[in-house]
Write an enzyme that holds these catalytic residues in place. Structure first.
Site: not given
Length: 374
Positions: A186, A212, A305
């Site tokens: 991510s 992501h 995260m």
């Protein structure tokens, strides 16, 4: 508790106003300045010392990328880019991430005001993440940059520590048809994933990646990686065969998993509800690895995260996969790797620059141990 201070940099008065309003509505952050161009922003940063800045990609007087490059070389700090949902916007954004921006939000080309308001939670979440991210200093052109530095992070304001580069990797041959490598990432992951892939040989096992990213950006990201890597890299397409020597990236806004079709592995790309607030979700890809690929899978969890993929990575390990997790010192954000470690999913925790080499060592040491041939 001190609020996170933010300076907004955008040539649009409307966008500056909306971003200021969104930020100031949050109890834990405050917009302390709004600049119409990088020259004004430079003085604001010097005088106000914000924790985070948001930066428009395309700016007057000085291009947003030029400003970002100077900033990350001279005064590294957390930057969240504000990009446009266009092909050029995607390419420029990827360059910004390469230069050290922590993350980006994508504003629509039309209906900008409503579009930005709809992204309020995404924007403020990314500002919060950026405020805690580890930021690396960008080396000046021509300076002796540390090998492997592009995907690493030092403490804010510090130079990137020298790293041992990955060793050149020889051909793998037939064993590459027996395995699939799965990568989840991510925040900070676009560069971290690149640093792994560029060190893989052309005949390595297939690599399936969930990063992501929103729709509209993954195609440019795949094309960029394809031009840098020995393997071929593309967006995954529903129903296509998963082949050695190829990397497959989950399309933004779609879930990506792997299924069996007779003797072959195939890609499954589908819409659906967000999982762990993400689409694509690492959880979806890694669960398919556990269910379908079993001990022929190798898992890699990179910077990011949150906890997306941690439970599924443990399921992969329980099914027989071998899992490598990026260490805290080289993560931009040590969220997803920490959660994977806490879940008991990690076989090894390594600095980013060692992951590709260790991956190949593991492949060589287990050749002939697979259950199926593809």
């Amino acid at each position: 508790m001190a609020k996170t201070t933010v300076v907004v940099v955008d040539d649009s008065a409307l966008v500056r106003s909306i971003l200021t309003e969104i930020i100031n509505r949050q109890p834990d952050m405050q917009c302390i300045g709004a600049a119409s161009d990088p020259l004004v922003a430079r003085e604001m940063i010097r005088n106000l010392n914000p924790d985070v800045i948001t930066l428009d990609v395309e700016m007057p007087k000085m291009d947003g990328l030029d400003f970002l490059q100077r900033l990350m070389r001279l005064r590294p700090m957390p930057v969240v880019m504000v990009s446009t949902l266009t092909e050029r916007g995607a390419e420029v954004t990827l360059k910004a991430l390469e230069l050290g921006a922590v993350d980006f939000v994508a504003k629509p080309k039309i209906g900008v005001a409503d579009g930005i308001r709809a992204l309020a939670q995404d924007i403020t979440d990314k500002i919060r993440i950026a405020a805690k991210a580890q930021i690396r200093r960008l080396h000046a052109p021509g300076a002796a940059a540390a090998p492997g530095a592009s995907g690493t992070a030092a403490a804010t304001g510090g130079a990137t520590p020298p790293l041992k580069p990955a060793s050149p990797i020889a051909s793998l041959g037939r064993l590459s048809t027996e395995k699939i490598i799965f990568i989840g990432a991510s925040t900070g992951g676009t560069e971290a994933t690149k640093d792994v892939l560029i060190n893989l040989p052309a005949d390595c096992p297939a690599v399936c990646i969930t990063q992501h990213m929103p729709a509209g950006f993954t195609r440019s990201y795949a094309a960029r990686l394809d031009g840098l890597c020995k393997i071929r890299v593309k967006e995954a397409q529903d129903g296509e065969r998963i082949l050695p020597g190829h990397g497959y990236i989950a399309p933004g806004g779609m879930h990506f998993s792997v299924e069996r079709s007779g003797a072959n592995y195939i890609a499954r790309v589908q819409d659906g509800e967000a999982v762990n607030r993400h689409k694509p979700s690492v959880e979806v890809l890694f669960n398919s690895a556990a269910r379908v690929v079993g001990q022929n899978a190798l898992g890699i969890m990179l910077t990011g995260m949150g906890a997306d993929g941690a439970k599924a990575m443990k399921a992969m390990k329980d099914a027989g996969s071998y899992n490598l997790v990026q260490d805290e010192a080289t993560c931009v954000v040590f969220g997803m790797p920490r959660e994977a470690i806490n879940a008991g999913a990690a076989d090894e925790v390594l600095p980013l620059h060692q992951i590709a080499t260790r991956l190949i060592e593991r492949l060589r040491s287990t050749s002939g141990m697979s259950m199926n041939r593809v």
